[in-house]
Enzyme design. Structure first.
Site, PDB file in Angstrom:
ATOM      1  N   ASP A 198      11.599  59.073  16.527  1.00 21.02           N
ATOM      2  CA  ASP A 198      10.903  57.809  16.795  1.00 21.02           C
ATOM      3  C   ASP A 198      11.090  57.385  18.252  1.00 21.02           C
ATOM      4  O   ASP A 198      10.119  57.057  18.955  1.00 21.02           O
ATOM      5  CB  ASP A 198      11.433  56.717  15.865  1.00 21.02           C
ATOM      6  CG  ASP A 198      10.847  55.363  16.231  1.00 21.02           C
ATOM      7  OD1 ASP A 198      11.306  54.781  17.239  1.00 21.02           O
ATOM      8  OD2 ASP A 198       9.921  54.919  15.560  1.00 21.02           O
ATOM      9  N   ASP A 236       6.111  50.156  14.135  1.00 19.48           N
ATOM     10  CA  ASP A 236       5.642  49.181  15.136  1.00 19.48           C
ATOM     11  C   ASP A 236       4.156  49.381  15.337  1.00 19.48           C
ATOM     12  O   ASP A 236       3.468  49.908  14.464  1.00 19.48           O
ATOM     13  CB  ASP A 236       6.402  49.419  16.438  1.00 19.48           C
ATOM     14  CG  ASP A 236       5.948  50.703  17.105  1.00 19.48           C
ATOM     15  OD1 ASP A 236       5.766  50.725  18.318  1.00 19.48           O
ATOM     16  OD2 ASP A 236       5.722  51.681  16.367  1.00 19.48           O
ATOM     17  N   PHE A 254      10.482  53.474  12.945  1.00 20.58           N
ATOM     18  CA  PHE A 254      10.340  52.019  12.957  1.00 20.58           C
ATOM     19  C   PHE A 254       8.861  51.677  13.085  1.00 20.58           C
ATOM     20  O   PHE A 254       8.248  51.963  14.115  1.00 20.58           O
ATOM     21  CB  PHE A 254      11.153  51.432  14.126  1.00 20.58           C
ATOM     22  CG  PHE A 254      12.488  52.090  14.279  1.00 20.58           C
ATOM     23  CD1 PHE A 254      12.808  52.810  15.415  1.00 20.58           C
ATOM     24  CD2 PHE A 254      13.404  52.054  13.236  1.00 20.58           C
ATOM     25  CE1 PHE A 254      14.036  53.456  15.530  1.00 20.58           C
ATOM     26  CE2 PHE A 254      14.633  52.705  13.343  1.00 20.58           C
ATOM     27  CZ  PHE A 254      14.947  53.401  14.495  1.00 20.58           C
ATOM     28  N   ASP A 298       8.805  56.471  23.608  1.00 20.41           N
ATOM     29  CA  ASP A 298       8.888  56.689  25.052  1.00 20.41           C
ATOM     30  C   ASP A 298       7.710  57.529  25.540  1.00 20.41           C
ATOM     31  O   ASP A 298       7.107  57.248  26.577  1.00 20.41           O
ATOM     32  CB  ASP A 298      10.214  57.360  25.425  1.00 20.41           C
ATOM     33  CG  ASP A 298      11.397  56.408  25.253  1.00 20.41           C
ATOM     34  OD1 ASP A 298      12.510  56.885  24.985  1.00 20.41           O
ATOM     35  OD2 ASP A 298      11.199  55.169  25.354  1.00 20.41           O
ATOM     36  N   HIS A 332      18.458  54.500  29.950  1.00 24.56           N
ATOM     37  CA  HIS A 332      17.367  53.622  30.395  1.00 24.56           C
ATOM     38  C   HIS A 332      17.930  52.576  31.355  1.00 24.56           C
ATOM     39  O   HIS A 332      18.979  51.981  31.087  1.00 24.56           O
ATOM     40  CB  HIS A 332      16.714  52.925  29.201  1.00 24.56           C
ATOM     41  CG  HIS A 332      15.862  53.831  28.359  1.00 24.56           C
ATOM     42  ND1 HIS A 332      14.671  54.344  28.806  1.00 24.56           N
ATOM     43  CD2 HIS A 332      16.040  54.336  27.122  1.00 24.56           C
ATOM     44  CE1 HIS A 332      14.146  55.116  27.865  1.00 24.56           C
ATOM     45  NE2 HIS A 332      14.956  55.131  26.839  1.00 24.56           N
TER      46      HIS A 332
HETATM   47  N1  LIG Z   1       8.987  52.563  16.816  1.00 27.37           N
HETATM   48  C1  LIG Z   1       9.525  52.032  17.928  1.00 27.37           C
HETATM   49  N2  LIG Z   1       9.102  50.830  18.348  1.00 27.37           N
HETATM   50  C2  LIG Z   1       9.667  50.350  19.483  1.00 27.37           C
HETATM   51  C3  LIG Z   1      10.637  51.025  20.224  1.00 27.37           C
HETATM   52  C4  LIG Z   1      10.953  50.199  21.323  1.00 27.37           C
HETATM   53  C5  LIG Z   1      11.880  50.502  22.446  1.00 27.37           C
HETATM   54  N3  LIG Z   1      13.055  51.225  22.027  1.00 27.37           N
HETATM   55  C6  LIG Z   1      13.810  51.821  23.125  1.00 27.37           C
HETATM   56  C7  LIG Z   1      15.129  52.238  22.656  1.00 27.37           C
HETATM   57  C8  LIG Z   1      15.209  53.551  22.540  1.00 27.37           C
HETATM   58  C9  LIG Z   1      13.946  54.190  22.875  1.00 27.37           C
HETATM   59  O1  LIG Z   1      14.183  55.298  23.701  1.00 27.37           O
HETATM   60  C10 LIG Z   1      13.145  53.108  23.571  1.00 27.37           C
HETATM   61  O2  LIG Z   1      13.296  53.249  24.956  1.00 27.37           O
HETATM   62  C11 LIG Z   1      10.191  49.049  21.199  1.00 27.37           C
HETATM   63  N4  LIG Z   1       9.441  49.181  20.096  1.00 27.37           N
HETATM   64  C12 LIG Z   1       8.421  48.303  19.553  1.00 27.37           C
HETATM   65  O3  LIG Z   1       7.219  48.590  20.258  1.00 27.37           O
HETATM   66  C13 LIG Z   1       6.521  47.367  20.513  1.00 27.37           C
HETATM   67  C14 LIG Z   1       6.612  47.138  22.009  1.00 27.37           C
HETATM   68  O4  LIG Z   1       5.799  48.145  22.569  1.00 27.37           O
HETATM   69  P1  LIG Z   1       5.148  47.877  24.017  1.00 27.37           P
HETATM   70  O5  LIG Z   1       4.316  46.598  23.887  1.00 27.37           O
HETATM   71  O6  LIG Z   1       4.308  49.109  24.259  1.00 27.37           O
HETATM   72  O7  LIG Z   1       6.297  47.757  24.970  1.00 27.37           O
HETATM   73  C15 LIG Z   1       7.239  46.287  19.753  1.00 27.37           C
HETATM   74  O8  LIG Z   1       6.729  46.260  18.427  1.00 27.37           O
HETATM   75  C16 LIG Z   1       8.665  46.830  19.723  1.00 27.37           C
HETATM   76  O9  LIG Z   1       9.371  46.338  18.602  1.00 27.37           O
HETATM   77  C17 LIG Z   1      11.070  52.296  19.747  1.00 27.37           C
HETATM   78  O10 LIG Z   1      11.951  52.987  20.324  1.00 27.37           O
HETATM   79  N5  LIG Z   1      10.476  52.749  18.597  1.00 27.37           N
END
Ligand SMILES: Nc1nc2c(c(CN[C@H]3C=C[C@H](O)[C@@H]3O)cn2[C@@H]2O[C@H](COP(=O)(O)O)[C@@H](O)[C@H]2O)c(=O)[nH]1
Length: 367
Positions: free
Chosen positions: A339, A268, A266, A344, A78
């Site tokens: 996840d 979210d 996770f 993504d 990224h």
């Molecule tokens: N379950 C889960 N939640 C994740 C991520 C990530 C980013 N991870 C990066 C690392 C490796 C991956 O390849 C991603 O590129 C952010 N979030 C959550 O989302 C929300 C932000 O969302 P939005 O407002 O749409 O940008 C916020 O609660 C944030 O905590 C994830 O991976 N999994």
């Protein structure tokens, strides 16, 4: 000397004589997130899973992850993620995952909180990564715990400048973000010589132990709630912190966690949306109406806990289905990578207007 040469009875006698505890093979530390998720799913009445859609989605996800060769190296690819395998990257990831919450917005796309960085306009999670890089480029040591705890050099005014917006909406929960940076900094400087690397060492290579250590030591990561009379652990930011370190570093020593597969999805607000869009998650009519009306949902509300817990259990069912249909992947497709892929993909689908429901509106520091 082999084990046969050791006189265990004599050793036990000597231990007792010296008042030493008998050797205990401590069970590996468990986060209790998966069992919490199963308990929530078993007792949920407003969120359910559709087994047929889970089977179909598992195959789609598996094939797409194979095509994109989704792996830990995807993390560093990224654009804004750090590439160096050093202590600065550990502290960058820690800072990022202390603040990695609540970027959903009811502003229109042009007015929502955004950060301009390297010629691009970043929103959501990426706006956070961009503003940390922006601060470092300005010579502000925003990833240094010793900086966070010294208000004479790290004032609230300076942190407000770090979190400034390049659009109309300000960053949500600004004061909470300032407060928890200082809270984590206090603990790290008092007990861990000001670096998260010492927390990694203390966990002794166990991802689960590191999640439990983070939740125990830092209240802002203690994502625990009450559901139907029981405490349930969700630990979204504690788990993604460990997962980000694993993905960023492995096979560097900082990222070697043989028990990484014990981490869950996770919980979210983004991934439930794609799980719903794939037909895996089903909402009761009142809950669906509430979400579609963009009504606020209080943190800890039964609907919110059902959404989060059932999403975790849903990804576990997808993971088990993939492992059942493709046993050769059991070594390298886990809940973390599924996840990451789902998050993504949800962002791509959001950009293309393909998501079938809005995210639920809970404003909290937990996710
Ligand atoms: N379950 C889960 N939640 C994740 C991520 C990530 C980013 N991870 C990066 C690392 C490796 C991956 O390849 C991603 O590129 C952010 N979030 C959550 O989302 C929300 C932000 O969302 P939005 O407002 O749409 O940008 C916020 O609660 C944030 O905590 C994830 O991976 N999994």
């Amino acid at each position: 000397m082999t084990d046969d040469d050791v006189d265990h009875d004599l050793l036990d006698f000597m231990r007792k004589a010296m008042g030493l505890d008998p050797p205990t093979t401590k069970p590996p530390l468990a986060t209790k997130v998966l069992e919490s998720a199963q308990y929530i799913f078993d007792n949920a009445i407003d969120v359910a899973l559709d087994p047929d859609s889970i089977k179909t989605a598992a195959e789609i996800i598996y094939r797409s992850m194979q095509e994109k060769s989704y792996s830990t190296s995807t993390w560093s690819e990224h654009e804004l993620h750090p590439k160096e395998k050093d202590e600065d990257t550990v502290n960058f990831i820690l800072t990022m995952d202390i603040l990695n919450f609540s970027f959903w917005s009811d502003f229109d796309d042009q007015s929502r909180f955004a950060v301009n960085y390297r010629g691009k306009r970043w929103t959501g999670y990426w706006s956070l990564v961009a503003l940390l890089r922006r601060a470092l480029d300005e010579g502000i040591p925003i990833t240094c715990p010793y900086f966070w705890v010294d208000p004479t050099i790290c004032s609230d005014a300076l942190l407000t400048h770090v979190f400034r917006s390049d659009s109309e909406e300000r960053i949500p929960l600004l004061q909470e973000r300032i407060d928890i940076l200082r809270e984590v900094g206090e603990v790290l400087c008092e007990r861990y010589d000001g670096t998260f690397v010492n927390c990694i060492h203390k966990a002794n290579g166990s991802a689960a132990a590191l999640v439990v250590l983070v939740a125990d030591e830092f209240p802002c990561f203690r994502d625990e709630h009450k559901y139907e009379g029981r405490r349930v652990n969700i630990y979204k930011r504690a788990q993604i912190l460990v997962a980000d370190i694993w993905a960023a570093f492995t096979p560097h020593p900082f990222g070697l966690f043989p028990d990484i597969d014990t981490l869950t999805m996770f919980a979210d607000y983004r991934v439930p949306v794609i799980l719903y869009t794939l037909g895996c998650l089903l909402y009761s009519p009142p809950l669906e109406a509430h979400i579609r009306a963009l009504k606020p949902l209080a943190t800890g509300h039964s609907w919110e806990v059902q959404l989060r817990g059932t999403s975790i259990w849903c990804v576990e069912m997808i993971r088990r289905q993939i492992t059942k249909m493709h046993p050769e992947t059991s070594g390298h497709i886990n809940a973390v990578l599924i996840d990451f892929y789902l998050y993504d993909t949800a962002k791509d689908m959001e950009r293309d207007g393909k998501l079938a429901i809005p995210c639920h509106r809970t404003r909290s520091i937990w996710y």
